[in-house]
Design an enzyme around this catalytic site. Structure first.
Site, PDB file in Angstrom:
ATOM      1  CG  ASP A 297     -11.715  16.404 -13.504  1.00  0.00           C
ATOM      2  OD1 ASP A 297     -10.984  15.901 -14.380  1.00  0.00           O
ATOM      3  OD2 ASP A 297     -12.695  15.819 -13.011  1.00  0.00           O
TER       4      ASP A 297
ATOM      5  CE  LYS B  28     -13.881   8.406 -17.568  1.00  0.00           C
ATOM      6  NZ  LYS B  28     -14.275   9.564 -16.809  1.00  0.00           N
TER       7      LYS B  28
ATOM      8  NE  ARG C  56      -2.800   0.371   3.432  1.00  0.00           N
ATOM      9  CZ  ARG C  56      -2.091   0.505   4.567  1.00  0.00           C
ATOM     10  NH1 ARG C  56      -1.365   1.582   4.773  1.00  0.00           N
ATOM     11  NH2 ARG C  56      -2.116  -0.439   5.489  1.00  0.00           N
TER      12      ARG C  56
ATOM     13  CE1 TYR D 260     -17.939  11.464 -15.090  1.00  0.00           C
ATOM     14  CE2 TYR D 260     -17.531  11.305 -12.738  1.00  0.00           C
ATOM     15  CZ  TYR D 260     -17.780  10.701 -13.946  1.00  0.00           C
ATOM     16  OH  TYR D 260     -17.884   9.343 -14.022  1.00  0.00           O
TER      17      TYR D 260
HETATM   18  C1  LIG Z   1     -14.741   9.825 -15.461  1.00  0.00           C
HETATM   19  C2  LIG Z   1     -14.502  11.142 -14.814  1.00  0.00           C
HETATM   20  C3  LIG Z   1     -14.283  11.245 -13.434  1.00  0.00           C
HETATM   21  C4  LIG Z   1     -14.350  10.056 -12.507  1.00  0.00           C
HETATM   22  O1  LIG Z   1     -13.373   9.111 -12.785  1.00  0.00           O
HETATM   23  P1  LIG Z   1     -13.554   7.540 -12.491  1.00  0.00           P
HETATM   24  O2  LIG Z   1     -12.246   6.990 -12.954  1.00  0.00           O
HETATM   25  O3  LIG Z   1     -14.736   7.069 -13.278  1.00  0.00           O
HETATM   26  O4  LIG Z   1     -13.772   7.405 -11.019  1.00  0.00           O
HETATM   27  C5  LIG Z   1     -14.031  12.493 -12.906  1.00  0.00           C
HETATM   28  N1  LIG Z   1     -14.017  13.599 -13.691  1.00  0.00           N
HETATM   29  C6  LIG Z   1     -14.233  13.531 -15.005  1.00  0.00           C
HETATM   30  C7  LIG Z   1     -14.213  14.787 -15.816  1.00  0.00           C
HETATM   31  C8  LIG Z   1     -14.489  12.311 -15.624  1.00  0.00           C
HETATM   32  O5  LIG Z   1     -14.732  12.265 -16.937  1.00  0.00           O
END
Ligand SMILES: *Cc1c(COP(=O)(O)O)cnc(C)c1O
Length: 388
Positions: A176, A201, A52, A104
């Protein structure tokens, strides 16, 4: 292998944080699938004590992502949401955040349903209108949390200007950067303080892993995040760390293709008689086109377009053959979705309307297939004569 200080972006993506494996010379960092490490003697170890706390595969990814986002350190988490939640742990009950509206959905849910219970307060404003940021900041505001472009309206916030406003009030700026990718946009270089990604993504890019990262530049943030990653323990596992490391190597070349495919598809949609409107920052009619051109390298892989009604959307969506109907984004394959029914179903209809998410709105996450196959798929799906 030593990277020059002036190494360029694609070279950094492939090489930063990557050393040949010390025991075999393997050029690719192995998946260190282990929970613990044998110590040579009491208190004598090689810098690895417990899985961890330290894992070589995860740490190689973290070094890679820190360099890619021009940060001083990065920390990888089990999901994008775990990464965002870790950022919030720096705050205390009573603290306030100013947040981009139409953020999001999972972020909105975390803030409102989980973290509000612990005494954090959130105000949502259209951060693309800079004056709303200053108006929303109070004496208790600690973070300005920005998403740009937003989903699915693709509004753009001026990150350098927003940072100046926030910093004048002693507020740190969190971005983000998932929707843009570090190829398209580099918030830390624009003055922002903290970057987070869902690595699920564009960074991983192959739709085969869920993960998140926080990239930092201030030492006090780094010390806390290192502590909380281990203390709360929402780490990214070695297998997923390896997958994302595989993904970042091709991220620049994938983003180049994503950008060019998306620009061509947006222009194709804009010229299509069955399409009422197209939202893409790369189109001259986008309200923030000039800012996007200045702030972004290319305009990213997300396009929204309106077919006019829920009936039209219901007719058109099942006809796509190459584009898959699915949530998520940023993979090599093109995905198509309907925000009002899929990703934004939990947003009340009045709020959806206020943001501009109409029932005829369709979103595309553009992949890296041959663009002619993608536009042909659009044409057959939108054609009047097509029958199932
Ligand atoms: C998908 C996404 C998240 C969350 O990410 P996960 O890997 O699904 O937990 C947060 N912010 C944005 C802009 C996203 O597209």
């Amino acid at each position: 292998m030593k990277l020059n200080d002036n190494a360029r972006f694609s070279t950094i993506c492939i090489h930063a944080g990557q050393e040949p494996d010390p025991s075999t010379g393997a050029i690719i960092t192995p998946i260190y699938q282990t929970s613990t490490y044998v110590q040579e003697g009491l208190g004598q170890h090689k810098g690895y004590e417990y899985g961890r706390t330290q894992n070589p595969t995860r740490m190689a990814l973290e070094a890679n992502l820190a360099a890619i986002e021009k940060g001083a350190a990065a920390f990888a988490f089990a999901s994008g949401m775990a990464a965002i939640d870790a950022i919030l742990t720096r705050l205390e009950s009573g603290d306030h955040l100013v947040v981009s509206d139409n953020t999001y959905g999972g972020t909105f849910r975390l803030f409102e349903r989980v973290r509000r219970k612990f005494g954090l307060d959130f105000t949502y404003v259209d951060t693309s209108r800079l004056e709303t940021i200053d108006q929303a900041i109070t004496g208790k505001t600690k973070y300005l949390f920005i998403e740009t472009p937003t989903n699915p309206m693709l509004r753009i916030t001026d990150l350098a200007a927003a940072s100046e406003i926030a910093h004048a009030r002693n507020v740190r700026v969190v971005v983000d950067n998932t929707f843009a990718s570090p190829y398209v946009q580099q918030p830390l270089a624009l003055g922002c303080d903290i970057v987070t990604h869902s690595t699920t993504k564009f960074l991983n890019g192959h739709s085969d892993s869920v993960g998140g990262v926080v990239v930092l530049k201030h030492q006090d943030d780094i010390d806390w995040m290192k502590f909380v990653q281990n203390a709360a323990g929402a780490i990214l596992g070695p297998m997923d760390s390896w997958l994302v490391l595989r993904g970042t190597k091709t991220m620049p070349i994938r983003m180049e293709r994503t950008n060019s495919n998306a620009q061509a598809i947006a222009e194709h949609l804009a010229a299509h008689p069955r399409v009422q409107s197209v939202i893409y920052p790369g189109l001259a009619n986008h309200p923030h086109h000039a800012l996007a051109k200045r702030q972004m390298r290319g305009f990213g892989g997300l396009i929204s377009f309106d077919v006019g009604s829920i009936e039209a959307a219901r007719t058109v969506l099942p006809r796509f053959r190459l584009m898959s109907l699915a949530e998520s984004l940023g993979g090599v394959e093109t995905l198509i979705s309907h925000p009002a029914i899929m990703t934004h179903a939990s947003v009340p209809p009045e709020r959806r309307a206020a943001i501009g998410i109409t029932d005829g709105l369709i979103r595309i996450s553009v992949g890296i297939e041959d663009v002619d196959d993608l536009t042909e798929d659009i044409d057959q799906a939108l054609s009047d004569t097509q029958r199932k």
